[in-house]
Design a protein around this motif. Structure first.
Motif, PDB file in Angstrom:
ATOM      1  N   ALA A   6      73.414 126.776  11.721  1.00 24.33           N
ATOM      2  CA  ALA A   6      73.687 125.873  12.839  1.00 24.33           C
ATOM      3  C   ALA A   6      75.003 126.227  13.519  1.00 24.33           C
ATOM      4  O   ALA A   6      75.124 126.162  14.754  1.00 24.33           O
ATOM      5  N   THR A  24      71.601 120.680  11.295  1.00 25.27           N
ATOM      6  CA  THR A  24      70.837 121.101  10.111  1.00 25.27           C
ATOM      7  C   THR A  24      69.939 119.976   9.622  1.00 25.27           C
ATOM      8  O   THR A  24      68.780 120.195   9.236  1.00 25.27           O
ATOM      9  N   GLU A  32      74.340 129.334  15.621  1.00 21.42           N
ATOM     10  CA  GLU A  32      73.558 129.022  16.817  1.00 21.42           C
ATOM     11  C   GLU A  32      74.428 128.405  17.911  1.00 21.42           C
ATOM     12  O   GLU A  32      74.243 128.668  19.100  1.00 21.42           O
ATOM     13  N   GLY A  40      62.741 117.221  11.313  1.00 15.44           N
ATOM     14  CA  GLY A  40      61.615 117.718  12.100  1.00 15.44           C
ATOM     15  C   GLY A  40      60.520 118.331  11.250  1.00 15.44           C
ATOM     16  O   GLY A  40      59.344 118.364  11.663  1.00 15.44           O
ATOM     17  N   ARG A  41      60.875 118.786  10.041  1.00 10.45           N
ATOM     18  CA  ARG A  41      59.882 119.352   9.119  1.00 10.45           C
ATOM     19  C   ARG A  41      59.267 118.278   8.223  1.00 10.45           C
ATOM     20  O   ARG A  41      58.488 118.572   7.325  1.00 10.45           O
ATOM     21  N   GLU A  86      66.892 119.430  11.944  1.00 12.20           N
ATOM     22  CA  GLU A  86      65.848 120.437  11.706  1.00 12.20           C
ATOM     23  C   GLU A  86      65.011 120.070  10.489  1.00 12.20           C
ATOM     24  O   GLU A  86      63.778 120.210  10.491  1.00 12.20           O
TER      25      GLU A  86
END
Length: 361
Positions: free
Chosen positions: A311, A251, A314, A257-258, A254
């Motif tokens: 997460a 999490t 997934e 990454g933003r 991610e």
């Protein structure tokens, strides 16, 4: 892609007659020649087991159960036992005998009386990340959730014959070290590098391995290492925590990454939240440091689950971790079990006996 995980669990060696910790780890290691990967630790009271990297929680569970059984069998062959407890329940551990290693002996000179309570055992979870910079920013995102992990994993209420009044005395004891506890918030990777240089210049670091923050870039592997948890009493609780921790890392990655480098929770607020989680565990209120409010610890655990739910789903771990968390909240932490056993007969020897049994159950 689901990141690989590697696990380290630390255990205490005890004499099953006296129930005191015993400085005989070398004998256990010598007898444990066929164990997956078991190594010495800083004191002669401890051994550490490591698992190969795996993406599968079930496989990790099998590895942990195997290694716990084999270490227990090796100890038994020496007339000893092993326990999964964050800190010794019984025994004289002041100035514990250190393992023969130049680095540990140098640490005695540098850290002095801080090593008087160094016989502590934790669960270390390594999760693959792209690089050290990502590991630093993941640490920023993990900071608000570390107290919740402390409460869930608490397994060290008794220390050398007395009830400390805390669910995790290991967290309190360990927090006195100069580079320990929650990592600082780093707005940039350069800030992290500058902090390490200053810490080295101050003399607080023996080497890179003595950056003991509860979430840190591993000094030897391409992972972020989360070291916040007491070693859990049983493998089921270990796996629940491992699943939550990996989902937190995923999490966080991610979000990084933003372009999100995490919420800069003030260090003093996080320190107070650590103290509260270590004292009360799952039985009191926890601070949600994102909002500065107190909520029941099980509610905070539920918020953690919701935070990482995508997460977990997934990775295929959602049902497993949710059931494990429900069981942990229903049955209680290792600290709560230790106190329940003690309440039956007011005898800490019975607590150690239960720990011996539960460690390999």
């Amino acid at each position: 892609m689901v990141p690989l995980i590697g696990i380290e669990e630390e255990y205490l060696i005890v004499d099953p007659r006296t129930r005191h910790v015993a400085p005989r780890a070398a004998e256990v290691l010598a007898a444990a020649t066929d164990v997956l990967d078991v190594v010495q630790e800083i004191t002669r009271f401890q051994v550490e087991a490591r698992t190969p990297p795996s993406a599968d929680l079930s496989e990790l569970g099998s590895q942990l159960r195997t290694v716990r059984k084999e270490v227990a069998d090796a100890a038994r062959s020496c007339g000893l036992a092993v326990v999964a407890s964050g800190i010794p329940v019984l025994g004289n551990v002041m100035q514990p005998p250190l393992t023969d290693d130049d680095r540990y002996l140098q640490g005695r000179v540098l850290y002095r009386a801080l090593q008087d309570e160094i016989s502590i055992c934790a669960l270390h979870v390594h999760v693959d990340v792209p690089d050290e910079e990502h590991a630093v920013y993941v640490g920023n995102h993990l900071r608000p959730w570390l107290p919740t992990l402390i409460a869930l994993a608490a397994n060290s209420p008794f220390f050398v014959g007395r009830d400390t009044g805390y669910a995790s005395w290991r967290v309190i004891s360990w927090g006195r070290w100069p580079v320990s506890g929650a990592p600082p918030y780093f707005p940039s990777y350069r800030d992290y590098e500058l902090a390490l240089r200053s810490l080295a210049e101050s003399g607080a670091l023996l080497d890179a391995k003595t950056v003991y923050w509860d979430a840190r870039p591993s000094p030897r592997l391409p992972t972020v290492e989360i070291r916040v948890a007491d070693v859990p009493l049983d493998v089921a609780d270990s796996l629940t925590l491992i699943g939550l921790i990996r989902a937190l890392v995923v999490t966080s990655l991610e979000a990084v990454g933003r372009g999100d480098r995490g919420l800069p929770v003030p260090a003093e607020v996080l320190r107070a939240s650590y103290w509260r989680a270590a004292r009360d565990g799952l039985l009191g209120d926890s601070m949600d440091v994102r909002h500065g409010t107190l909520v029941p610890a099980p509610v905070m655990a539920g918020r953690l689950l919701e935070h990482v739910r995508p997460a977990l789903a997934e990775a295929g771990d959602l049902t497993f971790v949710q059931e494990g968390l429900d069981r942990l909240l229903r049955q209680g932490s290792g600290a709560m079990r230790q106190r329940r056993v003690h309440s039956r007969g007011n005898d800490l020897a019975e607590v150690v006996d239960d720990l011996i049994e539960a460690t390999v159950a």
